[in-house]
Design a protein around this motif. Structure first.
Motif, PDB file in Angstrom:
ATOM      1  N   LEU B 412     122.118 -92.055  40.554  1.00 46.18           N
ATOM      2  CA  LEU B 412     121.782 -92.548  39.406  1.00 46.18           C
ATOM      3  C   LEU B 412     121.259 -91.608  38.531  1.00 46.18           C
ATOM      4  N   ALA B 413     120.154 -91.243  39.064  1.00 41.94           N
ATOM      5  CA  ALA B 413     119.246 -90.139  38.399  1.00 41.94           C
ATOM      6  C   ALA B 413     119.953 -88.832  37.791  1.00 41.94           C
ATOM      7  N   ALA B 414     121.252 -88.464  38.700  1.00 38.70           N
ATOM      8  CA  ALA B 414     122.185 -87.752  38.153  1.00 38.70           C
ATOM      9  C   ALA B 414     123.079 -88.064  37.058  1.00 38.70           C
ATOM     10  N   GLY B 415     123.093 -89.319  36.880  1.00 40.92           N
ATOM     11  CA  GLY B 415     124.011 -89.656  35.651  1.00 40.92           C
ATOM     12  C   GLY B 415     125.265 -90.663  36.240  1.00 40.92           C
ATOM     13  N   ALA B 416     125.083 -90.772  37.535  1.00 39.07           N
ATOM     14  CA  ALA B 416     126.536 -91.775  37.916  1.00 39.07           C
ATOM     15  C   ALA B 416     126.412 -92.986  37.325  1.00 39.07           C
ATOM     16  N   GLU B 417     127.683 -93.493  36.944  1.00 49.67           N
ATOM     17  CA  GLU B 417     127.863 -95.029  36.306  1.00 49.67           C
ATOM     18  C   GLU B 417     127.691 -95.883  37.215  1.00 49.67           C
ATOM     19  N   VAL B 418     128.115 -95.666  38.386  1.00 47.44           N
ATOM     20  CA  VAL B 418     128.201 -96.715  39.349  1.00 47.44           C
ATOM     21  C   VAL B 418     128.073 -95.907  40.650  1.00 47.44           C
ATOM     22  N   VAL B 419     127.421 -96.722  41.666  1.00 42.09           N
ATOM     23  CA  VAL B 419     127.489 -95.819  43.138  1.00 42.09           C
ATOM     24  C   VAL B 419     127.888 -97.187  44.173  1.00 42.09           C
ATOM     25  N   HIS B 420     128.607 -96.531  44.990  1.00 38.15           N
ATOM     26  CA  HIS B 420     129.061 -97.568  46.109  1.00 38.15           C
ATOM     27  C   HIS B 420     128.718 -96.857  47.349  1.00 38.15           C
ATOM     28  N   SER B 421     128.275 -97.971  48.451  1.00 36.45           N
ATOM     29  CA  SER B 421     128.289 -97.744  50.004  1.00 36.45           C
ATOM     30  C   SER B 421     129.652 -97.736  50.308  1.00 36.45           C
ATOM     31  N   LEU B 422     129.851 -97.347  51.713  1.00 40.26           N
ATOM     32  CA  LEU B 422     130.796 -97.408  52.375  1.00 40.26           C
ATOM     33  C   LEU B 422     131.182 -98.644  53.048  1.00 40.26           C
ATOM     34  N   HIS B 423     130.307 -99.624  52.934  1.00 42.09           N
ATOM     35  CA  HIS B 423     130.610-100.816  53.390  1.00 42.09           C
ATOM     36  C   HIS B 423     132.019-101.390  53.452  1.00 42.09           C
ATOM     37  N   GLU B 424     132.464-101.986  54.387  1.00 48.87           N
ATOM     38  CA  GLU B 424     133.836-102.875  53.769  1.00 48.87           C
ATOM     39  C   GLU B 424     134.068-103.731  52.802  1.00 48.87           C
ATOM     40  N   GLU B 425     132.953-104.307  52.662  1.00 47.31           N
ATOM     41  CA  GLU B 425     132.566-105.108  51.212  1.00 47.31           C
ATOM     42  C   GLU B 425     131.764-104.095  50.586  1.00 47.31           C
ATOM     43  N   PRO B 426     132.244-103.046  49.707  1.00 43.68           N
ATOM     44  CA  PRO B 426     131.476-102.013  49.272  1.00 43.68           C
ATOM     45  C   PRO B 426     130.075-102.642  48.345  1.00 43.68           C
ATOM     46  N   ILE B 427     129.132-102.051  48.511  1.00 45.25           N
ATOM     47  CA  ILE B 427     127.951-102.704  47.627  1.00 45.25           C
ATOM     48  C   ILE B 427     127.933-101.691  46.328  1.00 45.25           C
ATOM     49  N   GLU B 428     127.837-102.406  45.225  1.00 43.50           N
ATOM     50  CA  GLU B 428     128.057-101.773  43.923  1.00 43.50           C
ATOM     51  C   GLU B 428     126.493-101.685  43.255  1.00 43.50           C
ATOM     52  N   ILE B 429     126.145-100.328  42.880  1.00 40.90           N
ATOM     53  CA  ILE B 429     124.864-100.239  42.148  1.00 40.90           C
ATOM     54  C   ILE B 429     125.197 -99.529  40.990  1.00 40.90           C
ATOM     55  N   ARG B 430     124.469-100.075  40.128  1.00 39.28           N
ATOM     56  CA  ARG B 430     124.750 -99.666  38.698  1.00 39.28           C
ATOM     57  C   ARG B 430     123.392 -99.240  37.938  1.00 39.28           C
ATOM     58  N   ASN B 431     122.312 -99.616  38.651  1.00 41.78           N
ATOM     59  CA  ASN B 431     120.699 -99.373  38.072  1.00 41.78           C
ATOM     60  C   ASN B 431     119.928 -99.840  39.113  1.00 41.78           C
ATOM     61  N   GLU B 432     118.720 -99.209  38.921  1.00 43.32           N
ATOM     62  CA  GLU B 432     117.521 -99.398  39.927  1.00 43.32           C
ATOM     63  C   GLU B 432     117.498-100.848  40.667  1.00 43.32           C
ATOM     64  N   MET B 433     117.625-101.706  39.841  1.00 43.46           N
ATOM     65  CA  MET B 433     117.456-103.209  40.219  1.00 43.46           C
ATOM     66  C   MET B 433     118.537-103.427  41.437  1.00 43.46           C
ATOM     67  N   ASP B 434     119.780-102.852  41.152  1.00 43.09           N
ATOM     68  CA  ASP B 434     120.662-103.076  42.026  1.00 43.09           C
ATOM     69  C   ASP B 434     120.479-102.291  43.515  1.00 43.09           C
ATOM     70  N   VAL B 435     119.481-101.584  43.574  1.00 45.26           N
ATOM     71  CA  VAL B 435     119.434-100.883  44.762  1.00 45.26           C
ATOM     72  C   VAL B 435     118.906-101.527  45.848  1.00 45.26           C
ATOM     73  N   ALA B 436     118.184-102.779  45.502  1.00 41.93           N
ATOM     74  CA  ALA B 436     117.802-103.551  46.629  1.00 41.93           C
ATOM     75  C   ALA B 436     118.956-104.537  47.248  1.00 41.93           C
ATOM     76  N   LYS B 437     120.085-104.333  46.537  1.00 43.18           N
ATOM     77  CA  LYS B 437     121.281-105.068  47.131  1.00 43.18           C
ATOM     78  C   LYS B 437     121.600-104.438  48.794  1.00 43.18           C
ATOM     79  N   LEU B 438     121.112-103.042  48.842  1.00 40.02           N
ATOM     80  CA  LEU B 438     121.190-102.554  50.054  1.00 40.02           C
ATOM     81  C   LEU B 438     120.492-103.007  50.950  1.00 40.02           C
ATOM     82  N   ASP B 439     119.458-103.733  50.793  1.00 42.58           N
ATOM     83  CA  ASP B 439     118.459-104.451  51.576  1.00 42.58           C
ATOM     84  C   ASP B 439     119.168-105.848  52.424  1.00 42.58           C
ATOM     85  N   ARG B 440     120.137-106.104  51.511  1.00 41.64           N
ATOM     86  CA  ARG B 440     120.588-107.538  51.717  1.00 41.64           C
ATOM     87  C   ARG B 440     121.996-106.986  52.537  1.00 41.64           C
ATOM     88  N   ALA B 441     122.554-106.027  52.442  1.00 38.98           N
ATOM     89  CA  ALA B 441     123.827-105.648  53.159  1.00 38.98           C
ATOM     90  C   ALA B 441     123.693-105.846  54.657  1.00 38.98           C
TER      91      ALA B 441
END
Lengths: 199, 518
Positions: B412-441
């Motif tokens: 995100l700091a380098a300018g990515a519009e969206v970030v995905h994890s490699l989960h079978e149900e990919p976790i989608e992160i668009r901003n700092e708020m979304d990072v916490a989704k990884l805690d719930r994955a």
């Protein structure tokens, strides 16, 4: 920190998770056992498999029925989308057979068992409530079965799903015919496949 | 035969009759450990025979195609994995071992790791000062130098810039290349011979000093009389099919050096009935890897350019009870990407169709330092296959999760519009708020793609015979004439890419092995 004696490795393809109740573990153990028995049941599981009209050519590992299951899985993993070649056009089942042929014979046996289990109507009934073989199911039903394996509570099924997914996608995207669809221009140097004296 | 033949690599095709040779030293494996050992011992006048299971692939002989390169250059034809398929294992199999296919990142062993080894495993000789001349020697031979700034591709630039904006340590890495054209295909062996891998350096050095190297020679058994190894039995493989030709190669050495790597060396010992009270093949550490991908507006083309040129060790030490992690980049060739990405069907196609715009970063967990960690095990199945188990402990899962969060922030700091994890149900992160989704994955085996490119342990060195497989001089315990010289002797992981440590360790160990050759 003394060295612990070697733990007996967990059963093949099975892996007890941490922090589970005894009850869920037992349920899972039974289902896992059922999976293995089903997978061993051989031709019965693919008796109703729908074979595609085109032949697969000479297969080294899979039976035509098993290849048909893999071809059907590939159709759903790579559904129609502009620019993406159809798996059938790439003869993907034959390519998957070639990949499987490189594996250890015992791995090939496991893979065939997995494919038959994935196809089976009885397995579908027990695991997904769908008493149809995969190859004659509708696309929506097929996607549901794939999803239920992918997200299964049973580690054994997730492992099986990963094996199938890996086989399909590695075979599909290794084909240069697919690269235009994903904007990959290919390697900057051409080296003929028979190049050098290596290997 | 060893005396009469000119120095060259003998392939499985060349072995048309059974071979029976005597040698001062038989080295099993020609990766960083075995190649350096062969060169150093041959340099001292020892008659050295090297047996390598993989093939000989001179630069430019392997097409830059994943379909060909992975089966040809990697263990188990590119299909090696833990038994539950939770971790994909990338490990080379060729003359030169993994150094022919790794991403050329060259780090010295960190001081804190050596300190830990001295304190915990009694490896008192492993000081920075003692190892320094050996690191300097191999770095010179391998032409290790920092990647110039203009050699940092857009994918590594994401890590470099993103970490900088977050105020995190990061640096350009050193690489063992000369004349690198930044093609980006290191993982398929360098087509132009710019990589200074073992097959381009220490293997030719060894051959020039009279060593013999058999490629396509799979060692199937070590024969002992009492506590001495008397014979190494290998079967010749057909280079075209990788199947046994029926020809056997027998080497009768004074001293045996096992350099097959952290999975194959323990497996060979077990296959030969040597488990040293159950210690062989235990405490295997893998630097388990979680990856995150970012999608950018501009093209990244992470399949072109040097695959690794930046590293961040900002979180390598995270305090007591925590497993550290370090961050690097990974190339995104189609097969590697397609098998790693989560989901299937339209969603997977959507991710794949953005491939040129994707950056891929990895977090590598520094396993093996907590008292509670047992690591993985290497064992044999009844059908002879090697089995690798790595039950991921909660502390490593935590490190992978926190590593994934850190990578998301870098993207995100380098300018990515969206970030995905490699989960079978990919976790989608668009901003700092979304990072916490990884805690719930769900961080469980088989729910996301995980990898290892660094295999360590399984024949740990140490001062206490009860807890180690090899002595601090790398002698195999309970045997008179055998050494283990490869990544399997490492008692923990390293917290850095391991190749340079193994090159230097072999350079250091050559003194001890030479003393055993009389």
């Amino acid at each position: 920190m003394p060295h612990m004696p070697r733990r007996p490795p967990p059963l093949s393809l099975d892996m007890p998770g941490a922090g589970e109740s005894r009850r869920t573990f037992l349920v899972r153990g039974l289902a896992g056992g059922a999976l293995l028995v089903l997978g061993s049941a051989g031709w019965l599981l693919t008796r109703k498999t729908r074979l595609p009209p085109e032949a697969f050519g000479s297969l080294r590992v899979f039976s035509p029925e098993e290849a048909a299951v893999l071809a059907a899985i590939a159709e759903r993993l790579v559904p129609e989308r502009p620019g993406f070649p159809r798996p059938g056009v790439l003869r993907l089942a034959s390519r998957m057979d070639e990949v499987a042929a490189m594996a250890h014979p015992a791995t090939q046996v496991e893979l065939r068992r997995l494919v038959r289990l994935f196809e089976s109507a009885l397995g579908g009934l027990l695991l997904d409530g769908q008493a149809r073989v995969f190859t004659t199911s509708t696309p929506a039903q097929q996607d549901r079965r794939l999803g239920s394996w992918a997200q299964s509570r049973l580690p054994l099924r997730r492992t099986g799903y990963r094996a199938l997914k890996r086989l399909v996608y590695a075979s599909y995207y290794a084909a240069p015919e697919t690269w235009a669809a994903i904007g990959y221009a290919g390697p900057p140097l051409e080296i003929p496949a028979a190049g050098g004296g290596g290997r | 035969m060893a005396e009469s033949q000119p120095a060259r690599i003998v392939t499985g095709r060349d072995v048309t009759t059974d071979v029976d040779v005597r040698a001062d030293v038989c080295v099993v494996g020609s990766g960083p450990g075995g190649a350096v050992m062969a060169a150093r011992l041959a340099d001292r006048g020892a008659r050295v025979v090297v047996l390598e299971e993989g093939g000989f692939h001179p630069p430019g002989s392997v097409p830059l195609s994943e379909a060909v390169a992975y089966p040809r250059l990697y263990q188990e034809h590119g299909q090696r994995a833990t038994s539950d398929l939770a971790l994909t294992i990338l490990q080379g199999r060729a003359v030169g071992g993994s150094s022919t296919v790794n991403w050329t990142t060259s780090f010295r062993t960190p001081d804190r790791v050596l300190t830990h080894w001295r304190e915990r495993y009694g490896l008192v000789g492993f000081t920075t000062e003692a190892l320094l001349p050996h690191f300097m020697a191999v770095e010179e031979r391998l032409e290790v130098h920092e990647q110039p700034e203009d050699g940092v591709n857009a994918n590594n630039r994401v890590l470099y810039d993103g970490a900088e904006r977050l105020g995190w340590d990061r640096a350009r890495t050193r690489r063992n290349v000369q004349g690198c054209q930044s093609l980006g295909y290191c993982g398929m062996s360098c087509p132009i011979g710019a990589r200074r891998s073992a097959d381009q350096t220490y293997v030719p050095d060894a051959l020039a000093r009279g060593a013999q190297l058999y490629a396509n020679a799979r060692v199937v058994k070590l024969v002992r009389e009492g506590h001495r190894f008397t014979e190494v039995v290998a079967e010749a493989l057909d280079p075209a099919t990788d199947q046994p030709t029926g020809r056997m190669i027998r080497v009768r050495p004074k001293v045996l050096v096992l350099s097959g790597g952290a999975i194959n060396t323990p497996a060979l010992l077990l296959r030969s009935g040597i488990d040293l009270a159950g210690k062989v093949g235990t405490r295997t550490f893998l630097h388990p890897v979680a990856a995150m991908i970012g999608r950018h507006r501009q093209r990244i083309e992470g399949y072109y350019g040097a695959p690794q040129s930046v590293s961040s060790h900002h979180f390598a030490e995270r305090g007591p009870g925590k497993v550290g992690f370090f961050m690097e980049a990974a190339p995104v060739h189609p097969v590697l990407a397609a098998t790693a990405l989560g989901g299937f069907g339209a969603r997977h196609e959507e991710l794949m169709s953005a491939l040129p715009y994707v950056s891929a970063l990895i977090a590598l967990a520094v396993d093996g330092f907590l008292p509670s960690e047992d690591g993985g095990t290497v064992s044999l199945r009844s059908d002879g296959r090697v089995r690798i188990d790595y039950p991921i402990p909660p502390e490593v899962w935590e490190a992978l999760r926190e590593g994934a969060k850190a990578l998301a922030r870098v993207h995100l700091a380098a300018g990515a519009e969206v970030v995905h994890s490699l989960h079978e149900e990919p976790i989608e992160i668009r901003n700092e708020m979304d990072v916490a989704k990884l805690d719930r994955a769900r961080w469980e085996p088989g729910r996301l793609a995980l990898f290892t490119a660094h295999q360590m342990g399984g024949c740990a060195m140490g001062a206490d015979p009860e807890r180690s497989v090899t002595t601090p001089e790398l002698r195999l315990q309970a045997h008179e004439n055998a050494f283990v010289v490869d990544g399997s002797v490492l008692p923990t992981s390293l917290g850095v890419n391991p190749q340079l440590t193994i090159f230097a360790l072999a350079h250091w160990a050559a003194e001890h092995v030479a003393a055993a050759v009389r």
